[in-house]
Write a protein that holds these residues in place. Structure first.
Motif, PDB file in Angstrom:
ATOM      1  N   ILE A   1       0.880  -1.170   0.000  1.00 37.48           N
ATOM      2  CA  ILE A   1       0.000   0.000   0.000  1.00 37.48           C
ATOM      3  C   ILE A   1       0.915   1.215   0.000  1.00 37.48           C
ATOM      4  O   ILE A   1       1.676   1.440   0.946  1.00 37.48           O
ATOM      5  N   VAL A   2       0.860   1.984  -1.066  1.00 37.10           N
ATOM      6  CA  VAL A   2       1.929   2.936  -1.370  1.00 37.10           C
ATOM      7  C   VAL A   2       1.362   4.311  -1.689  1.00 37.10           C
ATOM      8  O   VAL A   2       0.377   4.430  -2.430  1.00 37.10           O
ATOM      9  N   GLU A   3       1.994   5.345  -1.152  1.00 34.84           N
ATOM     10  CA  GLU A   3       1.666   6.705  -1.564  1.00 34.84           C
ATOM     11  C   GLU A   3       2.438   7.054  -2.840  1.00 34.84           C
ATOM     12  O   GLU A   3       3.485   6.463  -3.119  1.00 34.84           O
ATOM     13  N   PRO A   4       1.952   8.024  -3.611  1.00 39.51           N
ATOM     14  CA  PRO A   4       2.480   8.230  -4.964  1.00 39.51           C
ATOM     15  C   PRO A   4       3.903   8.745  -5.040  1.00 39.51           C
ATOM     16  O   PRO A   4       4.574   8.563  -6.061  1.00 39.51           O
ATOM     17  N   GLY A   5       4.397   9.394  -3.972  1.00 35.77           N
ATOM     18  CA  GLY A   5       5.748   9.927  -4.023  1.00 35.77           C
ATOM     19  C   GLY A   5       6.833   8.896  -3.765  1.00 35.77           C
ATOM     20  O   GLY A   5       8.019   9.156  -3.993  1.00 35.77           O
ATOM     21  N   ALA A   6       6.455   7.712  -3.301  1.00 33.76           N
ATOM     22  CA  ALA A   6       7.439   6.662  -3.057  1.00 33.76           C
ATOM     23  C   ALA A   6       8.124   6.273  -4.360  1.00 33.76           C
ATOM     24  O   ALA A   6       7.479   6.164  -5.409  1.00 33.76           O
ATOM     25  N   LEU A   7       9.423   6.047  -4.312  1.00 37.72           N
ATOM     26  CA  LEU A   7      10.156   5.665  -5.512  1.00 37.72           C
ATOM     27  C   LEU A   7       9.948   4.189  -5.807  1.00 37.72           C
ATOM     28  O   LEU A   7       9.760   3.376  -4.901  1.00 37.72           O
TER      29      LEU A   7
ATOM     30  N   GLY B   1      -2.765  12.038 -15.168  1.00 42.59           N
ATOM     31  CA  GLY B   1      -3.253  13.137 -14.345  1.00 42.59           C
ATOM     32  C   GLY B   1      -4.330  13.982 -14.974  1.00 42.59           C
ATOM     33  O   GLY B   1      -4.660  15.048 -14.457  1.00 42.59           O
ATOM     34  N   THR B   2      -4.916  13.526 -16.073  1.00 44.60           N
ATOM     35  CA  THR B   2      -5.946  14.306 -16.761  1.00 44.60           C
ATOM     36  C   THR B   2      -7.353  13.998 -16.262  1.00 44.60           C
ATOM     37  O   THR B   2      -8.296  14.735 -16.573  1.00 44.60           O
ATOM     38  N   LEU B   3      -7.510  12.922 -15.497  1.00 44.32           N
ATOM     39  CA  LEU B   3      -8.832  12.517 -15.014  1.00 44.32           C
ATOM     40  C   LEU B   3      -8.940  12.561 -13.494  1.00 44.32           C
ATOM     41  O   LEU B   3     -10.049  12.572 -12.949  1.00 44.32           O
ATOM     42  N   GLY B   4      -7.824  12.559 -12.808  1.00 44.41           N
ATOM     43  CA  GLY B   4      -7.805  12.581 -11.356  1.00 44.41           C
ATOM     44  C   GLY B   4      -6.372  12.492 -10.860  1.00 44.41           C
ATOM     45  O   GLY B   4      -5.444  12.261 -11.646  1.00 44.41           O
ATOM     46  N   ILE B   5      -6.203  12.683  -9.556  1.00 43.32           N
ATOM     47  CA  ILE B   5      -4.868  12.638  -8.949  1.00 43.32           C
ATOM     48  C   ILE B   5      -4.823  11.450  -7.994  1.00 43.32           C
ATOM     49  O   ILE B   5      -5.572  11.395  -7.014  1.00 43.32           O
ATOM     50  N   ILE B   6      -3.953  10.503  -8.280  1.00 44.71           N
ATOM     51  CA  ILE B   6      -3.837   9.296  -7.460  1.00 44.71           C
ATOM     52  C   ILE B   6      -3.055   9.626  -6.187  1.00 44.71           C
ATOM     53  O   ILE B   6      -1.936  10.150  -6.253  1.00 44.71           O
ATOM     54  N   THR B   7      -3.655   9.320  -5.025  1.00 43.87           N
ATOM     55  CA  THR B   7      -3.013   9.644  -3.748  1.00 43.87           C
ATOM     56  C   THR B   7      -2.597   8.408  -2.962  1.00 43.87           C
ATOM     57  O   THR B   7      -1.891   8.518  -1.966  1.00 43.87           O
ATOM     58  N   ARG B   8      -3.031   7.244  -3.392  1.00 43.59           N
ATOM     59  CA  ARG B   8      -2.603   5.997  -2.768  1.00 43.59           C
ATOM     60  C   ARG B   8      -2.942   4.850  -3.700  1.00 43.59           C
ATOM     61  O   ARG B   8      -3.903   4.926  -4.456  1.00 43.59           O
ATOM     62  N   THR B   9      -2.140   3.796  -3.662  1.00 44.26           N
ATOM     63  CA  THR B   9      -2.422   2.645  -4.508  1.00 44.26           C
ATOM     64  C   THR B   9      -2.091   1.357  -3.766  1.00 44.26           C
ATOM     65  O   THR B   9      -1.210   1.337  -2.896  1.00 44.26           O
ATOM     66  N   THR B  10      -2.798   0.313  -4.111  1.00 45.05           N
ATOM     67  CA  THR B  10      -2.509  -1.025  -3.599  1.00 45.05           C
ATOM     68  C   THR B  10      -1.933  -1.838  -4.743  1.00 45.05           C
ATOM     69  O   THR B  10      -2.591  -2.033  -5.772  1.00 45.05           O
ATOM     70  N   LEU B  11      -0.700  -2.287  -4.568  1.00 40.63           N
ATOM     71  CA  LEU B  11       0.032  -2.966  -5.625  1.00 40.63           C
ATOM     72  C   LEU B  11       0.213  -4.438  -5.298  1.00 40.63           C
ATOM     73  O   LEU B  11       0.588  -4.798  -4.171  1.00 40.63           O
ATOM     74  N   ARG B  12      -0.039  -5.272  -6.267  1.00 46.69           N
ATOM     75  CA  ARG B  12       0.178  -6.711  -6.104  1.00 46.69           C
ATOM     76  C   ARG B  12       1.666  -7.020  -6.128  1.00 46.69           C
ATOM     77  O   ARG B  12       2.416  -6.499  -6.962  1.00 46.69           O
ATOM     78  N   LEU B  13       2.102  -7.863  -5.220  1.00 47.64           N
ATOM     79  CA  LEU B  13       3.479  -8.337  -5.177  1.00 47.64           C
ATOM     80  C   LEU B  13       3.496  -9.825  -5.501  1.00 47.64           C
ATOM     81  O   LEU B  13       2.487 -10.515  -5.359  1.00 47.64           O
ATOM     82  N   ILE B  14       4.652 -10.322  -5.911  1.00 48.86           N
ATOM     83  CA  ILE B  14       4.800 -11.751  -6.190  1.00 48.86           C
ATOM     84  C   ILE B  14       6.053 -12.252  -5.487  1.00 48.86           C
ATOM     85  O   ILE B  14       6.897 -11.453  -5.051  1.00 48.86           O
TER      86      ILE B  14
END
Length: 462
Positions: free
Chosen positions: A108-114, A201-214
């Motif tokens: 679970i990641v905020e957008p500024g994380a590298l 960024g033309t439809l909305g601003i993503i502020t958090r995402t849930t990413l699948r890991l393997i």
């Protein structure tokens, strides 16, 4: 109300230091890595620390009719986060939180994380986040989501969208919506996650995402093959793709090889016409079998020399050379970054076509490629101080995109359209799809304030 008064309201509504208005500070956020000349002069930069602060800034902008440009790490290569005149830039570089749920195998990641930070956090739990752009050490997850970034491993493991399970998005009116979650399968409602990934960024601003890991990638084997030219190397790629599922298939031409060696030696052979870097991470004996197949394909295509290794450090040296090609070529002059792709069987035709454009226009075009996907990066080197050189470079840029479209391909495989490529988008998509895209844009951003000018060309009179 004057601009200064409006900004005073914004500054007062956010914590101290979040809103930046000084010219020197603003300048740092005007352009992305493409430096394509499209950047305008924003009136402020909002260095948001929370999603709630993003909402406040967007609501302020909506109330005053002020354009908003979202920005990640600024490593984009298509002008997608270039600032606009009279607008604000919302930088997400302070939003860096990463939480790993090893049981659910998600981050679970905020957008500024590298990208690299997410990889390291996942690795602590024996997990892996596969998307790996060449700039993975400095590019942000938010930017990766905005452009649906790929990378060196995507030939086997897919691109960003394949790992997005959920996200929080701030819409044009400041509403925050939550889409998806930790569940792997979810077909409830429209597939809105896919809509926002790659929307720049033309439809909305993503502020958090849930990413699948393997599970962590297995150690494998690397094959490095030299060819007399890029055409022969690309034919080897086509043959390999038809027989095995390699975990990496990367190409470098002679120009990019020499640029890398001039900049920082990686031990690459300067005399080779083209270099193919291939990997297999198949389990057990299957790895050796895949390498044998790749070797046979290279030999049949006319390889001059073939080298294989299972040593991780040796492999990393060659891969680092490929990753550093963009930076190395910048030392040779000003550059225009291309990102065109075609169906894999047509890769040799694309390679030959780019060479013909370079010869015809009299500009240097170096080519590196995520070749296993048919995704190439022709990099046009020119003299920015010479108007004729600039004109020829831009003509070549347009011709390369037209070439890809003519071969049934795309003007961008992973960098995004941004502002640098928007003029060619109608030629690829056609009038009906452009009209549909505007209907979606108008529904989600009726005032046209979110990243105006990116992806879609401005309508006449606007």
């Amino acid at each position: 109300m004057t601009t200064d008064a409006r900004l005073a309201d914004l500054v007062a509504d956010l914590p101290e230091g979040v809103v930046v208005t000084g010219p020197a500070e603003i300048e740092k956020y005007r352009e992305d890595f493409a430096r394509d000349g499209s950047a305008g002069a924003p009136i402020a930069v909002v260095r948001a620390e929370t999603a709630e602060q993003v909402q406040r800034a967007v609501r302020w902008a909506a109330a005053h009719g002020v354009p908003v440009v979202p920005r990640g790490a600024g490593t984009g290569l298509s002008g997608g986060s270039s600032a606009v005149d009279g607008g604000i830039t919302i930088s997400l570089d302070r939003m860096r939180a990463i939480e790993i749920d090893p049981a659910s195998q998600v981050a679970i990641v905020e957008p500024g994380a590298l990208n690299a930070e997410v990889k390291r956090a996942a690795a602590e739990h024996g997990l892996w986040y596969p998307p790996d752009p060449s700039s993975y050490e400095i590019c942000s997850i938010g930017g990766n989501l905005a452009t649906n970034a790929g990378g060196l491993c995507c030939v086997k493991y897919g691109v960003t969208t394949d790992y997005v399970l959920g996200m929080d998005v701030v819409l044009a009116d400041g509403t925050l919506v939550r889409l998806g979650g930790k569940q792997i399968k979810d077909v409830a409602g429209f597939a809105l996650l896919k809509l926002f990934v790659g929307s720049e960024g033309t439809l909305g601003i993503i502020t958090r995402t849930t990413l699948r890991l393997i599970p962590a990638q297995r150690a494998g084997a690397t094959l490095v093959s030299s060819f007399p030219d890029m055409t022969a190397a690309s034919r080897a790629v086509v043959a390999i793709r038809a027989t095995v599922r390699a975990s990496m298939l990367e190409l470098m031409d002679n120009t990019s090889i020499n640029a890398v060696e001039d900049w920082r030696s990686h031990g690459l052979d300067r005399s080779t016409g083209a270099l193919l870097i291939a990997q297999s991470d198949a389990p057990g004996a299957s790895c050796a079998a895949e390498v044998d197949v790749m070797r046979a394909c290279c030999e049949a295509a006319g390889a001059v020399e073939i080298f294989t290794t299972t040593d991780a450090e040796e492999s990393a040296m060659f891969i680092a050379g490929r990753r550093n090609a963009f930076h190395a070529l910048e030392q040779r002059g000003s550059v225009l970054f291309e990102d065109v792709g075609v169906p894999v069987p047509l890769l040799p035709d694309l390679i030959d076509g780019v060479a013909a454009i370079a010869a015809r226009s009299g500009v240097e075009i170096a080519v590196v490629a995520h070749a296993g996907d048919g995704n190439t990066h022709p990099i046009i080197v020119h003299d920015a101080a010479d108007p004729d050189s600039v004109a020829r470079a831009h003509q070549a840029f347009d011709e390369v995109m037209a070439l890809a479209i003519g071969l049934g391909g795309t003007i961008t495989g992973e960098h995004g359209v941004g502002r640098a490529k928007r003029s060619a988008l109608p030629d690829q998509l056609g009038a009906d799809v452009i009209a549909l895209s505007w209907r979606i844009k108008d529904a989600l951003d009726p005032d046209g304030l979110l990243n105006p000018g990116a992806v879609l060309q401005p309508r006449p009179g606007t």
